[in-house]
Design a protein around this motif. Structure first.
Motif, PDB file in Angstrom:
ATOM      1  N   ASN A 169       0.775  -1.240  -0.216  1.00 44.98           N
ATOM      2  CA  ASN A 169      -0.191  -0.080   0.085  1.00 44.98           C
ATOM      3  C   ASN A 169       1.084   1.225  -0.067  1.00 44.98           C
ATOM      4  OD1 ASN A 169      -1.875   2.019   0.630  1.00 44.98           O
ATOM      5  ND2 ASN A 169      -2.949   1.228   1.904  1.00 44.98           N
ATOM      6  N   GLU A 170       0.865   1.880  -0.945  1.00 41.22           N
ATOM      7  CA  GLU A 170       1.830   3.191  -1.040  1.00 41.22           C
ATOM      8  C   GLU A 170       1.481   4.037  -0.136  1.00 41.22           C
ATOM      9  OE1 GLU A 170       1.263   5.376  -4.701  1.00 41.22           O
ATOM     10  OE2 GLU A 170      -0.521   4.645  -4.970  1.00 41.22           O
ATOM     11  N   PHE A 171       0.451   4.226   0.529  1.00 44.30           N
ATOM     12  CA  PHE A 171      -0.111   5.337   1.114  1.00 44.30           C
ATOM     13  C   PHE A 171       0.166   4.736   2.699  1.00 44.30           C
ATOM     14  CE2 PHE A 171      -3.005   6.438  -2.394  1.00 44.30           C
ATOM     15  CZ  PHE A 171      -2.246   7.686  -2.737  1.00 44.30           C
ATOM     16  N   GLY A 172       0.550   3.392   2.958  1.00 46.57           N
ATOM     17  CA  GLY A 172       0.793   2.835   4.179  1.00 46.57           C
ATOM     18  C   GLY A 172       2.070   3.412   4.881  1.00 46.57           C
ATOM     19  N   PRO A 173       2.161   3.358   5.917  1.00 46.62           N
ATOM     20  CA  PRO A 173       3.651   3.758   6.804  1.00 46.62           C
ATOM     21  C   PRO A 173       4.397   2.482   6.660  1.00 46.62           C
ATOM     22  CG  PRO A 173       1.881   2.979   8.301  1.00 46.62           C
ATOM     23  CD  PRO A 173       1.218   3.163   7.157  1.00 46.62           C
ATOM     24  N   ALA A 174       3.984   1.351   6.018  1.00 45.91           N
ATOM     25  CA  ALA A 174       4.945   0.241   5.860  1.00 45.91           C
ATOM     26  C   ALA A 174       4.997  -0.421   4.419  1.00 45.91           C
ATOM     27  CB  ALA A 174       4.476  -0.791   6.825  1.00 45.91           C
ATOM     28  N   ASP A 175       4.754   0.640   3.640  1.00 47.85           N
ATOM     29  CA  ASP A 175       4.947   0.412   2.183  1.00 47.85           C
ATOM     30  C   ASP A 175       6.350  -0.157   1.699  1.00 47.85           C
ATOM     31  OD1 ASP A 175       4.213   0.426  -0.482  1.00 47.85           O
ATOM     32  OD2 ASP A 175       5.106   1.998  -0.950  1.00 47.85           O
ATOM     33  N   GLY A 176       6.405  -1.407   1.290  1.00 49.85           N
ATOM     34  CA  GLY A 176       7.723  -2.014   0.828  1.00 49.85           C
ATOM     35  C   GLY A 176       8.494  -2.758   1.816  1.00 49.85           C
ATOM     36  N   HIS A 177       7.801  -2.676   3.018  1.00 51.24           N
ATOM     37  CA  HIS A 177       8.548  -3.317   4.104  1.00 51.24           C
ATOM     38  C   HIS A 177       8.011  -4.681   4.556  1.00 51.24           C
ATOM     39  CE1 HIS A 177      10.866   0.380   5.173  1.00 51.24           C
ATOM     40  NE2 HIS A 177       9.996   0.837   4.848  1.00 51.24           N
ATOM     41  N   VAL A 178       8.717  -5.517   5.200  1.00 50.86           N
ATOM     42  CA  VAL A 178       8.283  -6.810   5.798  1.00 50.86           C
ATOM     43  C   VAL A 178       7.527  -6.622   6.777  1.00 50.86           C
ATOM     44  CG1 VAL A 178       8.812  -9.118   6.282  1.00 50.86           C
ATOM     45  CG2 VAL A 178      10.234  -8.236   4.504  1.00 50.86           C
ATOM     46  N   VAL A 179       6.289  -6.992   6.820  1.00 47.83           N
ATOM     47  CA  VAL A 179       5.115  -6.696   8.216  1.00 47.83           C
ATOM     48  C   VAL A 179       4.854  -7.948   8.651  1.00 47.83           C
ATOM     49  CG1 VAL A 179       4.530  -4.251   7.308  1.00 47.83           C
ATOM     50  CG2 VAL A 179       3.115  -6.516   6.866  1.00 47.83           C
ATOM     51  N   SER A 180       4.650  -7.873   9.856  1.00 50.10           N
ATOM     52  CA  SER A 180       3.896  -9.226  10.666  1.00 50.10           C
ATOM     53  C   SER A 180       2.287  -9.282  10.109  1.00 50.10           C
ATOM     54  CB  SER A 180       3.949  -9.074  12.107  1.00 50.10           C
ATOM     55  OG  SER A 180       3.262 -10.171  12.883  1.00 50.10           O
ATOM     56  N   LEU A 181       2.188 -10.441  10.122  1.00 51.92           N
ATOM     57  CA  LEU A 181       0.613 -10.716   9.792  1.00 51.92           C
ATOM     58  C   LEU A 181      -0.202 -10.130  10.912  1.00 51.92           C
ATOM     59  CD1 LEU A 181       0.631 -14.280   8.309  1.00 51.92           C
ATOM     60  CD2 LEU A 181       0.731 -12.176   7.111  1.00 51.92           C
ATOM     61  N   ALA A 182       0.110 -10.069  12.043  1.00 50.62           N
ATOM     62  CA  ALA A 182      -0.703  -9.180  13.098  1.00 50.62           C
ATOM     63  C   ALA A 182      -0.404  -7.777  13.266  1.00 50.62           C
ATOM     64  CB  ALA A 182      -0.075  -9.763  14.428  1.00 50.62           C
ATOM     65  N   TYR A 183       0.311  -7.032  12.319  1.00 52.09           N
ATOM     66  CA  TYR A 183       0.484  -5.778  12.143  1.00 52.09           C
ATOM     67  C   TYR A 183      -0.863  -5.248  11.430  1.00 52.09           C
ATOM     68  CZ  TYR A 183       2.656  -1.202  10.696  1.00 52.09           C
ATOM     69  OH  TYR A 183       2.645   0.065  10.679  1.00 52.09           O
TER      70      TYR A 183
END
Length: 316
Positions: free
Chosen positions: A247-261
């Motif tokens: 999600n380009e508007f999300g704070p974690a765009d392009g990052h590895v995120v936890s499924l619980a994030y």
């Protein structure tokens, strides 16, 4: 005289203002000061011809916050009359007036990085970044051959793999396309060393600390990433707990995120309706609204005076 001759002569002759209406500058200024306030109406700018015996006098506006605006006072005179009457007084923007910017929906003003903890970003129902998920209705029956061409290709590859020769290929030679070796290289399995279990755990702890369930953004999110359409799954054992945000508007765009994030840009957080646009203005000529154009004494626009309210104003 024919109508065509009259029309052509009217087009050639420039329209000139009525003499009495054009000379009524003082009358127009008094009307503007009555609608605004003394000292707010500036110098006389020009006279605009509106029609036969109808002109508009333009005065500069010295009101704070109305740079470039003009007081427009329209006066008229009846046919064969010598008295000029007041038509209307209004404040209009000039060619270099300070105007408010054009209204833009918030969805077009949003930029990446604007979202904070607790913010919700509704997703448009026709968002091009999302598409319907897999439902299983179009899945072929189990153990069915999709096409005869695909079945023949599989049989040919199996036959080529069983044909073992005595000559072994070089270690650095490129594997044949379609072989198991080429497939293993394409999937990234032909590596000398891979992450150990310790390396996987340290990476998982580091990613969970930055984009995990205990972060302030995830605590205020409406849902977790496991149900978000912008989550890109990753392979291997880490894919059971992590993914990549797209999600380009999300704070974690392009990052590895936890499924619980989670964040407010969840694809199913809300469906954004069509952005409302203001309706065009409608002029109601059947009613007259009395508007207090004169500013209040405590508004800051009128300079305080020490005039006695009982003083004679000079009226006869």
């Amino acid at each position: 005289m024919s109508a065509a001759t009259t029309r052509s002569r009217t087009q050639r002759t420039p329209r000139t203002p009525d003499r009495l209406c054009a000379e009524a500058v003082g009358f127009a200024r008094a009307a503007a000061e009555e609608a605004a306030a003394p000292g707010v109406v500036g110098e006389h700018v020009e006279v605009v011809v509106e029609g036969d015996r109808v002109v508009t006098h333009l005065f500069e506006c010295k009101e704070l916050g109305y740079r470039g605006w003009r007081w427009a006072v329209t006066v008229a005179r009846a046919s064969r009359a010598k008295v000029v009457t007041l038509d209307e007084t209004v404040l209009l923007p000039g060619p270099d007036a300070l105007l408010a910017p054009e209204w833009v929906p918030w969805s077009e003003r949003l930029r990446p990085g604007d979202m904070g903890p607790g913010d919700l970003l509704p997703t448009d129902a026709e968002d091009l970044r999302l598409e319907p998920g897999y439902s299983g209705e179009d899945a072929p029956p189990p153990n069915s051959v999709l096409s005869q061409e695909l079945a023949e290709r599989v049989e040919a590859e199996d036959a080529a793999l069983t044909d073992v020769t005595d000559t072994a290929p070089a270690a650095d030679a490129a594997p044949d396309r379609g072989s198991l070796t080429a497939l293993a290289e394409e999937l990234g399995m032909r590596r000398a060393r891979v992450l150990s279990r310790y390396g996987l755990h340290t990476s998982a702890d580091r990613w969970d600390e930055g984009y995990g369930a205990k972060t302030p953004m995830a605590q205020a999110a409406p849902a977790s990433c496991v149900s978000c359409g912008f989550l890109v799954p990753i392979g291997g054992s880490l894919g059971q707990a992590f993914g990549v945000c797209a999600n380009e508007f999300g704070p974690a765009d392009g990052h590895v995120v936890s499924l619980a994030y989670g964040c407010g840009g969840h694809s199913e957080a809300a469906v954004m309706p069509k952005p409302p646009r203001p309706a065009p203005p409608v002029l109601d000529e059947t009613k007259v609204d009395a508007l207090p154009l004169r500013p209040a004494p405590d508004s800051g626009s009128v300079q305080p005076t020490d005039t006695d309210p009982n003083e004679d104003l000079g009226h006869s």
